[in-house]
Design an enzyme around this catalytic site. Structure first.
Site, PDB file in Angstrom:
ATOM      1  N   CYS A 135       0.566  -1.161  -0.117  1.00 28.02           N
ATOM      2  CA  CYS A 135      -0.085   0.062  -0.019  1.00 28.02           C
ATOM      3  C   CYS A 135       0.818   1.248  -0.017  1.00 28.02           C
ATOM      4  O   CYS A 135       0.269   2.521  -0.090  1.00 28.02           O
ATOM      5  CB  CYS A 135      -0.892  -0.087   1.220  1.00 28.02           C
ATOM      6  N   HIS A 168      -8.764   3.791  -1.623  1.00 34.38           N
ATOM      7  CA  HIS A 168      -7.420   3.227  -1.368  1.00 34.38           C
ATOM      8  C   HIS A 168      -7.358   2.336  -2.559  1.00 34.38           C
ATOM      9  O   HIS A 168      -7.108   1.003  -2.521  1.00 34.38           O
ATOM     10  CB  HIS A 168      -7.338   2.542  -0.088  1.00 34.38           C
TER      11      HIS A 168
HETATM   12  C1  COA Z   1     -15.542  -3.567   3.929  1.00 31.96           C
HETATM   13  C2  COA Z   1     -15.683  -4.374   2.843  1.00 31.96           C
HETATM   14  C3  COA Z   1     -15.414  -5.953   3.480  1.00 31.96           C
HETATM   15  C4  COA Z   1     -16.827  -4.346   2.345  1.00 31.96           C
HETATM   16  O1  COA Z   1     -16.932  -5.069   1.225  1.00 31.96           O
HETATM   17  P1  COA Z   1     -18.467  -5.902   0.710  1.00 31.96           P
HETATM   18  O2  COA Z   1     -19.079  -6.109   1.916  1.00 31.96           O
HETATM   19  O3  COA Z   1     -18.140  -6.810  -0.224  1.00 31.96           O
HETATM   20  O4  COA Z   1     -19.183  -4.264   0.108  1.00 31.96           O
HETATM   21  P2  COA Z   1     -19.607  -4.124  -1.060  1.00 31.96           P
HETATM   22  O5  COA Z   1     -18.417  -3.986  -2.172  1.00 31.96           O
HETATM   23  O6  COA Z   1     -20.940  -5.477  -1.590  1.00 31.96           O
HETATM   24  O7  COA Z   1     -20.504  -2.975  -0.960  1.00 31.96           O
HETATM   25  C5  COA Z   1     -21.844  -2.941  -0.252  1.00 31.96           C
HETATM   26  C6  COA Z   1     -22.082  -1.319  -0.163  1.00 31.96           C
HETATM   27  O8  COA Z   1     -21.340  -0.899   0.813  1.00 31.96           O
HETATM   28  C7  COA Z   1     -20.379   0.258   0.367  1.00 31.96           C
HETATM   29  N1  COA Z   1     -19.260  -0.025   0.820  1.00 31.96           N
HETATM   30  C8  COA Z   1     -18.164  -1.087   0.402  1.00 31.96           C
HETATM   31  N2  COA Z   1     -17.108  -0.862   1.098  1.00 31.96           N
HETATM   32  C9  COA Z   1     -17.216   0.415   1.783  1.00 31.96           C
HETATM   33  C10 COA Z   1     -16.591   0.890   2.866  1.00 31.96           C
HETATM   34  N3  COA Z   1     -15.197   0.492   3.193  1.00 31.96           N
HETATM   35  N4  COA Z   1     -16.823   2.058   3.555  1.00 31.96           N
HETATM   36  C11 COA Z   1     -18.333   2.642   3.155  1.00 31.96           C
HETATM   37  N5  COA Z   1     -19.081   1.804   2.299  1.00 31.96           N
HETATM   38  C12 COA Z   1     -18.581   0.819   1.784  1.00 31.96           C
HETATM   39  C13 COA Z   1     -20.452   0.065  -1.094  1.00 31.96           C
HETATM   40  O9  COA Z   1     -20.391   1.385  -1.903  1.00 31.96           O
HETATM   41  C14 COA Z   1     -21.888  -0.541  -1.373  1.00 31.96           C
HETATM   42  O10 COA Z   1     -23.023   0.532  -1.137  1.00 31.96           O
HETATM   43  P3  COA Z   1     -24.072   0.486  -2.098  1.00 31.96           P
HETATM   44  O11 COA Z   1     -25.004  -0.617  -1.532  1.00 31.96           O
HETATM   45  O12 COA Z   1     -24.878   1.936  -1.500  1.00 31.96           O
HETATM   46  O13 COA Z   1     -23.629   0.459  -3.097  1.00 31.96           O
HETATM   47  C15 COA Z   1     -14.662  -4.007   1.760  1.00 31.96           C
HETATM   48  O14 COA Z   1     -14.679  -2.614   1.508  1.00 31.96           O
HETATM   49  C16 COA Z   1     -13.216  -4.402   2.425  1.00 31.96           C
HETATM   50  O15 COA Z   1     -12.658  -5.561   2.664  1.00 31.96           O
HETATM   51  N6  COA Z   1     -12.524  -3.242   2.709  1.00 31.96           N
HETATM   52  C17 COA Z   1     -10.981  -3.218   3.128  1.00 31.96           C
HETATM   53  C18 COA Z   1      -9.700  -3.528   1.792  1.00 31.96           C
HETATM   54  C19 COA Z   1      -8.455  -3.572   2.275  1.00 31.96           C
HETATM   55  O16 COA Z   1      -8.304  -4.340   2.971  1.00 31.96           O
HETATM   56  N7  COA Z   1      -7.842  -2.780   1.713  1.00 31.96           N
HETATM   57  C20 COA Z   1      -6.177  -3.080   2.187  1.00 31.96           C
HETATM   58  C21 COA Z   1      -6.191  -2.059   3.519  1.00 31.96           C
HETATM   59  S1  COA Z   1      -4.374  -2.512   4.086  1.00 31.96           S
END
Ligand code: COA
Length: 386
Positions: free
Chosen positions: A85, A334
């Protein structure tokens, strides 16, 4: 060795979120915008450092020559820099070394990532290879899980209320709502935060950064080469990279990231500055707990107090210490390899009066902090006006 004064002279980013174009196409486009914003031309670029950690998911590696070809400078050397990252801030450090050391006059840094063609499971699996694969990832540890482990250790040591993490998420979304580059441009309330689903206890949905596509580029050049900068340059006062143990089970404690502590201490020494000299920061808030750890590791707040300070509004845009006016990784998004460069784009826009409704009150000195994975690598840069 005498180092040359080195500046960031141009910067550009697209809107993070979902891109139609490939990482390579987006990288080429924002690179051209960054070069134009500096008043230079592609032919002035002596070297390109590219970051595109997950290009393999688009079946594309060795993307540097393709970007340079698109810029009309195929003969210019390029190299891909990968540091999870923190890839594009590692690339920025390479650019700094080349320019400050007198090897090149102007260097392009560009980071780009495209992930939206992957579903959450596939993206999570790709990301997990940035952790300790045989011990952590292969056994099911994901980044939300690993940062939840850090959050749990913190909560067991210091009194932490969910609202403290919530305040960081709310602030990020409030700033992202004012940033045209941000993935999420909508504010949230504490109620929305507290009612959002648990992802990896104690981290809720709004504690997590999203998976984003995006591209960001900056141009680094020596003071002597830039006779007449087109915009107010950022003087690079410190450019530091550090490493530390990746394996969480081998760390002496989980109450911070050793690589952040080392990078900040060295950067303050290099810049002859202290935390009190910094007007605003862009920190690596991949999860809200990461912002707390970063602010304490770098010495902005005593250990165990950053959550309380955040809840009291100290880190809001108009607070005593504005943190992540861009919306941070949490709300701006990100796109892994673009994140470090995009932090610098934010500093550049703040200093050049382009941040408009998210402008911080004072912008003479800024710090950017970018972490690779759970802290195996870290970059800290300090910038000031001339
Ligand atoms: C948090 C997380 C698990 C959510 O994934 P998900 O449950 O599959 O979510 P989806 O992609 O199906 O999205 C569902 C809804 O939540 C929203 N959403 C997804 N991630 C979000 C987040 N991080 N913050 C706010 N909203 C989020 C989407 O926009 C979508 O909204 P909508 O229904 O209005 O369109 C995923 O974003 C994640 O793993 N994030 C971390 C990424 C990471 O690890 N990066 C490296 C860091 S070191």
């Amino acid at each position: 060795m005498t180092m040359r004064e080195t500046w960031v002279v141009g910067a550009a980013s697209n809107r993070f979120g979902k891109m139609k174009e490939s990482a390579r196409e987006a990288a080429t486009r924002v690179s051209m915008e960054a070069i134009r914003s500096s008043g230079l031309e592609p032919k002035d670029i002596g070297h390109t450092f590219v970051s595109n950690a997950f290009g393999i998911s688009e079946h594309q590696a060795h993307v540097g020559p393709l970007i340079n070809g698109g810029l009309g400078i195929p003969e210019v050397p390029s190299a891909t820099i990968e540091s999870a990252c923190s890839s594009s801030s590692a690339a920025l450090h390479e650019a700094f070394v080349h320019v400050a050391g007198g090897f090149e006059d102007a260097v392009l840094v560009v980071g780009a990532e495209k992930l939206s063609h992957l579903d959450t499971l596939a993206a999570t699996s790709y990301f997990a290879i940035g952790a300790d694969y045989p011990f952590e990832s292969k056994n099911g540890a994901t980044f939300p899980g690993l940062y939840a482990t850090l959050a749990t250790a913190y909560e067991h040591t210091f009194p932490t209320r969910p609202e403290m993490l919530g305040a960081i998420a709310i602030k990020a979304h409030a700033n992202g709502a004012r940033n045209p580059h941000a993935h999420f441009q909508k504010e949230i309330t504490m109620e929305t935060y507290l009612n959002s689903p648990m992802i990896a206890s104690p981290l809720r949905l709004y504690d997590c950064c999203p998976f984003s596509d995006g591209a960001a580029a900056v141009v680094v050049a020596s003071k002597e080469f830039m006779k007449k900068p087109a915009q107010e340059p950022l003087v690079i006062r410190a450019s530091v990279r550090t490493g530390s143990i990746t394996e969480m089970q081998d760390r002496p404690d989980l109450l911070g990231l050793p690589s952040t502590r080392a990078a900040a201490a060295k950067a303050f020494r290099q810049a002859h500055m202290e935390p009190k000299d910094i007007d605003f920061l862009e920190v690596h808030d991949c999860f809200t707990i990461a912002e707390i750890l970063a602010l304490e590791d770098m010495g902005f707040f005593p250990r165990g107090t950053a959550g309380k300070e955040s809840l009291e509004g100290v880190t809001t845009r108009d607070g005593k210490l504005p943190v992540n006016p861009s919306g941070g990784l949490k709300a701006k998004g990100h796109p892994v390899s673009a994140s470090g460069a995009s932090q610098v784009v934010e500093v550049f826009e703040q200093v050049n009066g382009l941040a408009k409704s998210r402008a911080v009150p004072k912008n003479d000195v800024a710090l950017t902090h970018n972490v690779g994975a759970t802290g195996g690598s870290c970059s800290v840069h300090i910038f000031s006006r001339r």
